[in-house]
Scaffold this motif. Structure first.
Motif, PDB file in Angstrom:
ATOM      1  N   HIS A  69       0.840  -1.214   0.000  1.00  0.00           N
ATOM      2  CA  HIS A  69       0.000   0.000   0.000  1.00  0.00           C
ATOM      3  C   HIS A  69       0.868   1.254   0.000  1.00  0.00           C
ATOM      4  O   HIS A  69       0.589   2.217   0.736  1.00  0.00           O
ATOM      5  CB  HIS A  69      -0.940   0.027   1.204  1.00  0.00           C
ATOM      6  CG  HIS A  69      -1.916  -1.098   1.236  1.00  0.00           C
ATOM      7  ND1 HIS A  69      -3.177  -0.959   1.762  1.00  0.00           N
ATOM      8  CD2 HIS A  69      -1.855  -2.386   0.812  1.00  0.00           C
ATOM      9  CE1 HIS A  69      -3.834  -2.103   1.668  1.00  0.00           C
ATOM     10  NE2 HIS A  69      -3.036  -2.981   1.090  1.00  0.00           N
ATOM     11  N   ILE A  70       1.914   1.269  -0.790  1.00  0.00           N
ATOM     12  CA  ILE A  70       2.837   2.407  -0.824  1.00  0.00           C
ATOM     13  C   ILE A  70       2.493   3.282  -2.021  1.00  0.00           C
ATOM     14  O   ILE A  70       2.636   2.845  -3.172  1.00  0.00           O
ATOM     15  CB  ILE A  70       4.296   1.933  -0.923  1.00  0.00           C
ATOM     16  CG1 ILE A  70       4.652   1.127   0.334  1.00  0.00           C
ATOM     17  CG2 ILE A  70       5.237   3.120  -1.082  1.00  0.00           C
ATOM     18  CD1 ILE A  70       6.029   0.521   0.299  1.00  0.00           C
ATOM     19  N   PRO A  71       2.016   4.509  -1.800  1.00  0.00           N
ATOM     20  CA  PRO A  71       1.614   5.383  -2.902  1.00  0.00           C
ATOM     21  C   PRO A  71       2.754   6.256  -3.419  1.00  0.00           C
ATOM     22  O   PRO A  71       2.591   7.456  -3.606  1.00  0.00           O
ATOM     23  CB  PRO A  71       0.514   6.228  -2.257  1.00  0.00           C
ATOM     24  CG  PRO A  71       0.969   6.376  -0.841  1.00  0.00           C
ATOM     25  CD  PRO A  71       1.702   5.106  -0.490  1.00  0.00           C
ATOM     26  N   GLU A  72       3.922   5.706  -3.634  1.00  0.00           N
ATOM     27  CA  GLU A  72       5.068   6.481  -4.100  1.00  0.00           C
ATOM     28  C   GLU A  72       5.358   6.185  -5.561  1.00  0.00           C
ATOM     29  O   GLU A  72       4.966   5.139  -6.100  1.00  0.00           O
ATOM     30  CB  GLU A  72       6.311   6.173  -3.249  1.00  0.00           C
ATOM     31  CG  GLU A  72       6.243   6.801  -1.867  1.00  0.00           C
ATOM     32  CD  GLU A  72       7.610   7.292  -1.401  1.00  0.00           C
ATOM     33  OE1 GLU A  72       8.423   7.697  -2.249  1.00  0.00           O
ATOM     34  OE2 GLU A  72       7.843   7.262  -0.188  1.00  0.00           O
ATOM     35  N   ASP A  73       6.090   7.084  -6.206  1.00  0.00           N
ATOM     36  CA  ASP A  73       6.505   6.924  -7.587  1.00  0.00           C
ATOM     37  C   ASP A  73       7.528   5.791  -7.678  1.00  0.00           C
ATOM     38  O   ASP A  73       8.571   5.847  -7.025  1.00  0.00           O
ATOM     39  CB  ASP A  73       7.126   8.243  -8.066  1.00  0.00           C
ATOM     40  CG  ASP A  73       7.513   8.198  -9.530  1.00  0.00           C
ATOM     41  OD1 ASP A  73       7.386   7.128 -10.138  1.00  0.00           O
ATOM     42  OD2 ASP A  73       7.944   9.242 -10.045  1.00  0.00           O
ATOM     43  N   PRO A  74       7.247   4.739  -8.474  1.00  0.00           N
ATOM     44  CA  PRO A  74       8.222   3.638  -8.586  1.00  0.00           C
ATOM     45  C   PRO A  74       9.571   4.090  -9.106  1.00  0.00           C
ATOM     46  O   PRO A  74      10.587   3.427  -8.861  1.00  0.00           O
ATOM     47  CB  PRO A  74       7.537   2.682  -9.572  1.00  0.00           C
ATOM     48  CG  PRO A  74       6.089   3.024  -9.529  1.00  0.00           C
ATOM     49  CD  PRO A  74       6.030   4.495  -9.254  1.00  0.00           C
ATOM     50  N   GLY A  75       9.605   5.234  -9.821  1.00  0.00           N
ATOM     51  CA  GLY A  75      10.876   5.715 -10.331  1.00  0.00           C
ATOM     52  C   GLY A  75      11.838   6.150  -9.250  1.00  0.00           C
ATOM     53  O   GLY A  75      13.039   6.318  -9.512  1.00  0.00           O
ATOM     54  N   HIS A  76      11.342   6.358  -8.028  1.00  0.00           N
ATOM     55  CA  HIS A  76      12.202   6.782  -6.925  1.00  0.00           C
ATOM     56  C   HIS A  76      12.615   5.622  -6.021  1.00  0.00           C
ATOM     57  O   HIS A  76      13.241   5.846  -4.984  1.00  0.00           O
ATOM     58  CB  HIS A  76      11.491   7.838  -6.081  1.00  0.00           C
ATOM     59  CG  HIS A  76      11.226   9.106  -6.829  1.00  0.00           C
ATOM     60  ND1 HIS A  76      10.201   9.971  -6.488  1.00  0.00           N
ATOM     61  CD2 HIS A  76      11.832   9.645  -7.914  1.00  0.00           C
ATOM     62  CE1 HIS A  76      10.198  10.998  -7.327  1.00  0.00           C
ATOM     63  NE2 HIS A  76      11.176  10.821  -8.197  1.00  0.00           N
ATOM     64  N   SER A  89      11.333   2.274   6.909  1.00  0.00           N
ATOM     65  CA  SER A  89      10.097   1.792   6.302  1.00  0.00           C
ATOM     66  C   SER A  89       9.673   2.784   5.231  1.00  0.00           C
ATOM     67  O   SER A  89       9.387   3.940   5.542  1.00  0.00           O
ATOM     68  CB  SER A  89       8.995   1.652   7.351  1.00  0.00           C
ATOM     69  OG  SER A  89       7.753   1.402   6.744  1.00  0.00           O
ATOM     70  N   VAL A  90       9.597   2.308   3.984  1.00  0.00           N
ATOM     71  CA  VAL A  90       9.190   3.188   2.902  1.00  0.00           C
ATOM     72  C   VAL A  90       7.744   3.622   3.090  1.00  0.00           C
ATOM     73  O   VAL A  90       7.373   4.763   2.825  1.00  0.00           O
ATOM     74  CB  VAL A  90       9.378   2.482   1.541  1.00  0.00           C
ATOM     75  CG1 VAL A  90       8.870   3.369   0.401  1.00  0.00           C
ATOM     76  CG2 VAL A  90      10.838   2.134   1.324  1.00  0.00           C
ATOM     77  N   ARG A  91       6.909   2.711   3.591  1.00  0.00           N
ATOM     78  CA  ARG A  91       5.505   3.049   3.792  1.00  0.00           C
ATOM     79  C   ARG A  91       5.322   4.098   4.880  1.00  0.00           C
ATOM     80  O   ARG A  91       4.367   4.866   4.873  1.00  0.00           O
ATOM     81  CB  ARG A  91       4.719   1.780   4.150  1.00  0.00           C
ATOM     82  CG  ARG A  91       3.215   1.988   4.207  1.00  0.00           C
ATOM     83  CD  ARG A  91       2.449   0.723   4.580  1.00  0.00           C
ATOM     84  NE  ARG A  91       2.659   0.342   5.964  1.00  0.00           N
ATOM     85  CZ  ARG A  91       3.338  -0.728   6.348  1.00  0.00           C
ATOM     86  NH1 ARG A  91       3.883  -1.526   5.447  1.00  0.00           N
ATOM     87  NH2 ARG A  91       3.495  -1.023   7.622  1.00  0.00           N
ATOM     88  N   GLN A  92       6.248   4.153   5.843  1.00  0.00           N
ATOM     89  CA  GLN A  92       6.091   5.059   6.973  1.00  0.00           C
ATOM     90  C   GLN A  92       6.124   6.520   6.538  1.00  0.00           C
ATOM     91  O   GLN A  92       5.573   7.381   7.232  1.00  0.00           O
ATOM     92  CB  GLN A  92       7.189   4.799   8.010  1.00  0.00           C
ATOM     93  CG  GLN A  92       7.090   5.634   9.273  1.00  0.00           C
ATOM     94  CD  GLN A  92       5.771   5.439   9.999  1.00  0.00           C
ATOM     95  OE1 GLN A  92       5.274   4.324  10.130  1.00  0.00           O
ATOM     96  NE2 GLN A  92       5.178   6.528  10.476  1.00  0.00           N
ATOM     97  N   VAL A  93       6.721   6.813   5.381  1.00  0.00           N
ATOM     98  CA  VAL A  93       6.761   8.198   4.926  1.00  0.00           C
ATOM     99  C   VAL A  93       5.350   8.732   4.699  1.00  0.00           C
ATOM    100  O   VAL A  93       5.049   9.889   5.020  1.00  0.00           O
ATOM    101  CB  VAL A  93       7.604   8.311   3.638  1.00  0.00           C
ATOM    102  CG1 VAL A  93       7.527   9.724   3.072  1.00  0.00           C
ATOM    103  CG2 VAL A  93       9.049   7.955   3.931  1.00  0.00           C
TER     104      VAL A  93
END
Length: 942
Positions: A337-344, A478-482
């Motif tokens: 459930h990570i709403p980040e740009d995959p390019g990053h 945690s990438v999701r924690q951002v």
């Protein structure tokens, strides 16, 4: 570079729908300006079809068209989806008609944390079965033991907890927030099947899907689309006069969570004994059980950072063996459930051995990256089993800064941070955008808020803290924690730390100096920051004022289960009740629940009342008794009390009220009863029924709100066992004098003996005494064993009424009754008129004295065939016991040594609430759907 968000943008979860096109609702874009694809389909009645991008109105969803294989319902309108096509969100499993897509306002779980208006952590109690309830994250039915918040209506699968947002009800101020109005707190789904929309009056509940919304405070129910037509302000609904408004309760933020304030035994977190140490319960989206991969596919373990590696919490992702790096990464982001740009971001291989995992957690592992062919570069091996999501270094980043507790018209402002950006420089840049440029920047600071579902932590950042480095550190853990971390610019108020800590279970009757010395000896308290603010000497309790959060937390953890002089202590964190802010027509309800009464019903009621009212006004009597609640309400000018328990519990609360009466601003609060015991005689007399049998708790509160106030006598019994009545009892143990209070009746002889035998049987095997019917069966069995026994009680006691000796007939039991109900509803005095005595009333200042000749006579009285032997009526009694005799007062039995018993009136009469005969009125300024759907309890069950 800085930009202000659209004025008036509000988070849907906190109250009101977000505006389409506002920054809070903008779709998350990947590199090159394309929308980030969502996760693969969850299990269910559909198979993959053609992807169709969702409309901009649906916040954060990634819809695709799927072909349905079995009956499916729309999550927006809850109607059946006719035909073979529907639209499914790949992240949260939201299913919709094509015609409903443009109306979807429910946010996807991937962006829900960013839409929370005020972050508040949840309180999860023990796991349990919740029939026909749906998970708020994956939207699937709860079939196995699941978790639910004990303060709001959130239901979750255990492995969905990390993906839920901290959107629990805000039940108190934390020292900074002070809102002029209280908004609706909408919670989606799990409505009764017959619930009706407040706007269109059509059915909005569903037993098939998670649909409809309900305000957690006022109970208004509506379709999610219709809720936007309602005014955002919440008036607390039909129970507004009983609710303790959150604005009137203050609990300063420190080291304490709500679970500690309410003494809720929190469920174990996954990976900590709850779901297995290997994290295998954390399956992919949709809660599918991971099957053996099909030929040509593989299953990967995906971690989202160092914290997940350390806890061994992963998500399982199944992809094609020929999948490219971008496809695998997008599947990993969907699973987490990570709403980040995959390019990053990138996926890096995790070494398989535990030693390598530990090294990885320390940042020393290898950095093999998935290549476009799905294999590690430079190796001939297949893709490894375990991978971790990593953030690529960034030269700059756009950061949202929220106005913390400042009354401004924007949701947030955006600033660009670079390696040179610090917390102080960001504050200087943000203040002009918030209209505060005229104020001194030194009076503001940057606050980092980690919005975990279980814990919300606030950290004051140092002025020189580099923000870009801080973001990289968060992503490393945690990438999701951002997406669950916010930055607030807040006023630097010098709020003095203050924690009120209630400590009970201390030896009674000590002086203030002795209590201070005892606590210092037990907890090594620091006199500079800990002081005793209130002392309840007769009950062995004190309230500590602690001027340091760390010291308060240390004392709480140390004292909450410590034994002092053989007695177990109780520690509770109490908020401050700002009584001056209470509305003029408010008369809040103080609720005491004995969870040991009524089997498991007391435990369920405790949870229900926490959800219907402010949980700070609901107290568990096993945690310190009634005193913490009475202390909290001591300055409230008008309040009422609801006691959930048996007659003994009611007497316990009434006794505590008498002892603390002189400390209360409302010295005579009216007391209502929800009977949970076996006899429940006082509850019967006051029309509350023979016992709680599962009535809707909301209807119970309505009945309390409309109950009639009546008076009742209370009696004091002085037990003086120093004087023996005869020489044959010289060896009997003499007891010091003691005083007990009586509300219902006092029995001497056979009825006390039966009560004592029952009490001893329950003490030996308490687990068997959870049914009211079983308890009565035990009473019958004990009574049958006593039929052949002869005691000749009239030869063993002497009775004086108003200082006049009264000759007793041949009896085996003597009973003093204050109310017209004895032994589970029997009329011991009888209804026949008698010129010798006045007609009994529970407020006439008189007690009736009745005799019984044995077990058979008692059975006939309870069967309505006979009444007792009327002996006397008066206001002052002296009983002389010539030998040790069983005695019981309001169901609490013991063996009393030879001596005297003096019974007299106990000060002022107590104010009780008697249930009104008519059904409670359900009309109000706001129509409450819960009242429409819930049946009212019977007015008089006898």
């Amino acid at each position: 570079m800085a930009a202000a968000a659209e004025p008036g943008a509000r988070a849907w979860l906190g109250g009101g729908s977000p505006r389409p096109g506002s920054p809070a609702c903008s779709p998350v874009l990947g590199s090159g300006g394309r929308a980030r694809p969502g996760p693969g389909p969850g299990p269910g009645p559909e198979r993959a079809g053609v992807r169709a991008p969702g409309p901009a109105a649906a916040p954060g969803h990634s819809f695709r068209k799927v072909t349905l294989t079995k009956p499916t319902f729309c999550h927006l309108c809850s109607d059946f989806i006719w035909g073979l096509a529907g639209f499914l969100c790949d992240v949260c499993n939201f299913m919709s008609h094509e015609k409903c897509l443009k109306h979807v306002r429910i946010p996807c779980t991937s962006v829900a944390p960013s839409l929370v208006r005020v972050p508040v952590a949840h309180c999860f109690g023990p796991r349990g079965l919740h029939k026909r309830k749906f998970c708020a994250v994956c939207r699937k039915v709860l079939e196995a033991p699941a978790l639910h918040c004990e303060v709001c209506e959130l239901h979750l699968h255990p492995d969905c907890v990390p993906f839920a947002c901290s959107d629990c009800r805000q039940c108190h101020q934390d020292g900074h927030q002070d809102h002029d109005t209280h908004h609706h707190h909408w919670r989606e789904g799990n409505l009764p099947s017959g619930a009706r929309c407040e706007v269109c009056r059509k059915t909005c509940g569903s037993s098939d899907v998670l649909a409809g919304v309900r305000c957690e405070w006022c109970g208004v129910q509506a379709h999610s689309l219709c809720s936007a037509a309602l005014a955002p302000e919440c008036g607390f609904g039909r129970l507004r006069s009983l609710v303790l408004p959150p604005a009137c309760v203050r609990l300063l933020p420190g080291g304490f969570s709500k679970t500690q304030s309410f003494r809720i035994v929190e469920a174990a977190e996954p990976g900590e004994g709850g779901d297995g140490a290997d994290g295998s319960a954390a399956v992919g989206p949709g809660r599918e059980t991971q099957a053996t991969p099909e030929s040509g596919k593989q299953t990967l373990k995906i971690f989202d950072g160092d914290d997940a590696v350390r806890r061994s919490q992963f998500r399982l992702v199944t992809v094609s063996r020929l999948a490219g790096a971008e496809e695998v990464l997008e599947a990993a982001l969907r699973a987490h459930h990570i709403p980040e740009d995959p390019g990053h971001l990138e996926l890096c291989r995790l070494p398989p051995s535990s030693q390598a995992c530990d090294a990885w957690a320390g940042g020393k592992a290898g950095s093999a990256v998935i290549s476009e062919e799905g294999r590690s570069p430079g190796s001939g091996e297949a893709t490894p089993e375990a991978w971790v999501i990593r953030a690529l270094p960034r030269a700059q980043e756009v950061l949202k800064i929220y106005p913390g507790w400042l009354k401004v018209g924007v949701a947030y402002v955006s600033v660009r941070v670079t390696p040179k950006s610090t917390a102080r420089s960001v504050v200087l840049e943000v203040l002009p955008l918030l209209g505060r440029q005229a104020e001194s920047p030194e009076s503001f600071q940057l606050v980092e808020v980690a919005m975990g579902c279980r814990h919300v932590q606030r950290t004051m950042l140092m002025d020189e803290q580099p923000l870009l480095d801080r973001l990289q550190d968060i992503r490393q853990m945690s990438v999701r924690q951002v997406s669950q971390t916010r930055f607030y610019v807040a006023e630097s108020r010098d709020v003095a730390p203050h924690v009120s800590l209630f400590v009970g279970g201390l030896p009674p009757g000590l002086s203030p100096e002795e209590y201070s010395s005892l606590l210092h000896e037990a907890g090594a308290t620091k006199a500079t920051v800990v002081s005793v603010s209130h002392i309840y000497s007769s009950q062995g309790a004190v309230v500590l004022d602690v001027a340091c959060f760390a010291e308060a937390e240390r004392l709480y953890m140390l004292l909450k289960d410590m034994a002092v002089r053989g007695r177990l202590l109780t520690a509770l964190v109490l908020p401050d009740l700002l009584h001056a802010k209470l509305p003029p027509d408010s008369c809040p309800l103080l609720v005491f629940v004995n969870p040991k009464s009524g089997g498991l019903k007391g435990r369920d009621l405790l949870c229900s009342f926490r959800k219907l009212l402010n949980p700070h006004q609901v107290f568990d009597l096993t945690n310190g008794g009634p005193l913490p609640g009475l202390h909290l309400f001591s300055q409230v000018p008008c309040f009422r009390v609801l006691v959930c328990g048996g007659d003994g519990t009611v007497g316990w609360v009434l006794g505590a009220l008498e002892e603390t009466r002189y400390r209360l601003a409302c010295p005579e609060p009216s007391v209502a009863i929800l009977p949970l015991g076996t006899g429940n005689d006082l509850g019967r007399v006051l029309r509350w029924g023979a016992g709680y049998s599962g009535e809707d708790p909301f209807s119970v509160l309505l009945s309390v709100d409309e109950a009639d106030a009546v008076l009742m006598d209370r009696w004091t019994i002085l037990l003086d066992a120093h004087e023996a009545g005869s020489a044959e009892n010289d060896t009997a143990d003499a007891e010091p004098p003691k005083i007990v209070q009586m509300s219902n009746y006092c029995g001497i002889g056979i009825d006390a003996e039966l009560s004592l035998d029952f009490h001893q049987a329950r003490e030996e095997e308490p687990g068997k005494f959870t049914s009211r019917l079983h308890n009565k069966g035990v009473y019958v069995r004990v009574g049958l064993q006593k039929i052949s026994h002869s005691r000749s009680l009239h030869k063993q006691i002497r009775l004086q009424v108003e200082r006049q000796e009264v000759e007793l007939p041949s009896i085996e039991g003597l009973i003093f009754i204050n109310i017209p109900s004895w032994g589970s509803g029997a009329d011991l005095w009888g209804s026949d008129s008698d010129t010798r005595f006045e007609k009994p009333r529970m407020d006439d200042g008189l007690l009736e004295v009745v005799g019984v000749t044995g077990v058979v006579h008692m059975g006939q009285v309870q069967g309505g065939l006979r009444s007792g032997i009327r002996i006397a009526q008066g206001s002052y009694f002296r009983v002389t016991l010539l030998k040790a005799t069983p005695v019981q007062v309001d169901g609490e039995p013991w063996v009393q040594a030879p001596g005297h018993m003096i019974i007299s009136a106990a000060g002022p009469k107590v104010h009780m609430l008697r249930k009104a005969k008519q059904k409670p009125r359900r009309a109000g300024t706001t129509r409450d759907a819960r009242a429409d759907a819930a049946p009212a309890p019977e007015s008089d069950p006898r």
